[in-house]
Design an enzyme around this catalytic site. Structure first.
Site, PDB file in Angstrom:
ATOM      1  N   GLU A 205      -1.098   5.716  -8.073  1.00 60.47           N
ATOM      2  CA  GLU A 205      -0.649   7.024  -7.529  1.00 60.47           C
ATOM      3  C   GLU A 205      -1.373   8.191  -8.665  1.00 60.47           C
ATOM      4  OE1 GLU A 205       4.257   7.636  -8.529  1.00 60.47           O
ATOM      5  OE2 GLU A 205       3.959   5.708  -7.288  1.00 60.47           O
ATOM      6  N   LYS A 338      13.516   6.734  -0.319  1.00 59.78           N
ATOM      7  CA  LYS A 338      12.474   6.315   0.387  1.00 59.78           C
ATOM      8  C   LYS A 338      12.607   6.063   1.838  1.00 59.78           C
ATOM      9  CE  LYS A 338      11.004   4.942  -3.936  1.00 59.78           C
ATOM     10  NZ  LYS A 338      11.024   4.364  -4.898  1.00 59.78           N
TER      11      LYS A 338
END
Length: 426
Positions: A205, A338
């Protein structure tokens, strides 16, 4: 009525070099929308099913040709002619067409690609930005970014147990200033790590992924970086963590290799977090307990829920039936959202609405395997979520979302507002 003229899916690569599904929906007006589906590394066991081919001779078994075929050969012929602006109707049809509890027949990745692309096509036809199309006239709140600048756990090849250490510039006056504060802290963090002879390679990330002497050393170097950048910890910039505790939960205990006492009970984990909350400006803990440790979650919420945002990710998986049970049982005080955990735009919006109605906060989130798709940036503004997780201040698939939020802030002008500390109800 705005009819769907064509639907086409293809296999593309995500930020980890793994295949994912991209779909394009074209309306009879000529307007189109394209969307790509992300993929997670640490996943909740009750997430909607991401369909993979399983052929070891191709992409190590991670190909998505079957999901692509399901879009092109089964979904497309059945949705052509449907109203592209009827998001609820389209998503309900896709769920019914799949016919399983977890979207495992067609694949949540196949279904979501069409759901997202249709929303983008409809927004384009209405000549509206996606955030305005989904959120209406009241969509005006720019989210506080939670920036994952130190990666561990399943997101990095190092010895750090905690999956994410994040900086949270809640004290900024605007989103643009928050982004600048985060970037400056990120660059100062690199200097701090280098001065200690630590690795400055980045994880999935975009955060640094050094080997550290303990999990707490990550907190210490974050504090040093914030101060080195000229900001005040606990006033300008706060700290958040994603423990992803399910990843180190086994046989009823938590096993943390970077700790002097590696095996911890639920009570000891809570004491661990409580100590950190007392020493550091820790504003948020995500997945502090394992998804299967419901009692541990309740105890954590009773102990820290009054002054720390406790976010449920793996424990809720953006699923309204599970979120409803968590609300009733006093589990967490915030929900991570999500899109690919549940598999349609409509169900995602329903989960957000349920959380807000219960007084929970909401954090819109990326996945560790991302693409250049910026849907979640628009979703955060559309729903006035107030918070977003979309990675560090490096790697273009992360920066793409931040840049989209900068564009939205510019477009909103005086009608826009940065959430700041008001996003946190602790």
């Amino acid at each position: 009525m705005s009819e769907i003229l064509s639907v086409k899916a293809r296999e593309i690569l995500d930020s980890r070099g793994n295949p994912t599904v991209e779909a394009e929906v074209i309306l009879d007006s000529g307007y189109s929308g394209t969307a790509a589906v992300p993929s997670g590394a640490s996943t909740g066991s009750r997430e909607a099913l991401e369909l993979r081919d399983g052929d070891p001779a191709r992409y190590l078994g991670k190909g998505v040709l079957q999901a692509v075929q399901n879009v092109n050969d089964e979904i497309a012929p059945k949705v052509i002619g449907m109203d592209g602006r009827d998001q609820v109707g389209l998503d309900s049809f896709l769920i019914e067409l799949d016919g399983t509890e977890n979207k495992g027949r067609l694949g949540a990745n196949a279904i979501l690609s069409v759901s997202m692309a249709a929303a983008k096509a409809a927004a384009a036809e209405c000549e509206l930005p996606l955030y305005r199309y989904l959120g209406g006239a009241m969509a005006s709140l720019l989210p506080v970014p939670m920036m994952n600048v130190i990666n561990g756990g399943a997101h990095a090849d190092n010895n750090v147990d905690i999956q994410e250490f994040m900086i949270v510039p809640a004290g900024a006056p605007t989103f643009g200033e928050a982004l600048r504060m985060g970037a400056e802290t990120f660059h100062n963090l690199k200097k701090v790590l280098k001065s200690k002879g630590l690795n400055t390679a980045v994880g999935d990330e975009g955060g640094f992924a050094p080997n550290l002497s303990s999990n707490e050393e990550a907190m210490e170097v974050l504090m040093q970086a914030i101060e080195a950048a000229g900001y005040r910890p606990g006033e300008d910039i706060y700290i958040a963590i994603d423990a992803a505790a399910s990843e180190f939960y086994k046989d009823g205990s938590y096993h943390m290799s970077a700790e002097q006492s590696p095996t911890k009970s639920a009570e000891e984990m809570i004491a661990f977090y409580e100590a950190w909350a007392g020493r550091y400006p820790l504003i948020c803990i995500e997945d502090g307990m394992a998804e299967g440790d419901w009692g541990g979650w309740q105890a954590l919420t009773r102990k820290l829920g009054y002054n720390v945002q406790l976010v449920g990710d793996d424990v809720f998986v953006t699923n309204t039936s599970i979120i409803a049970k968590g609300i009733a049982d006093g589990v967490a005080n915030s929900v991570l959202i999500k899109l690919n955990q549940i598999g349609t735009v409509t169900e995602t919006l329903q989960a957000i609405n349920m959380a807000f109605k219960a007084g929970y906060t909401v954090v819109i989130s990326h996945r560790s395997g991302e693409t250049e798709d910026t849907t979640i940036a628009d979703l955060a503004v559309a729903t006035n979520a107030g918070q977003i997780k979309t990675g560090s201040l490096s790697r273009s698939e992360r920066i793409a979302k931040y840049n989209q939020l900068l564009r939205i802030e510019e477009e909103l002008g005086a009608s826009g507002c940065y959430a700041g500390m008001s996003a946190f109800r602790v």
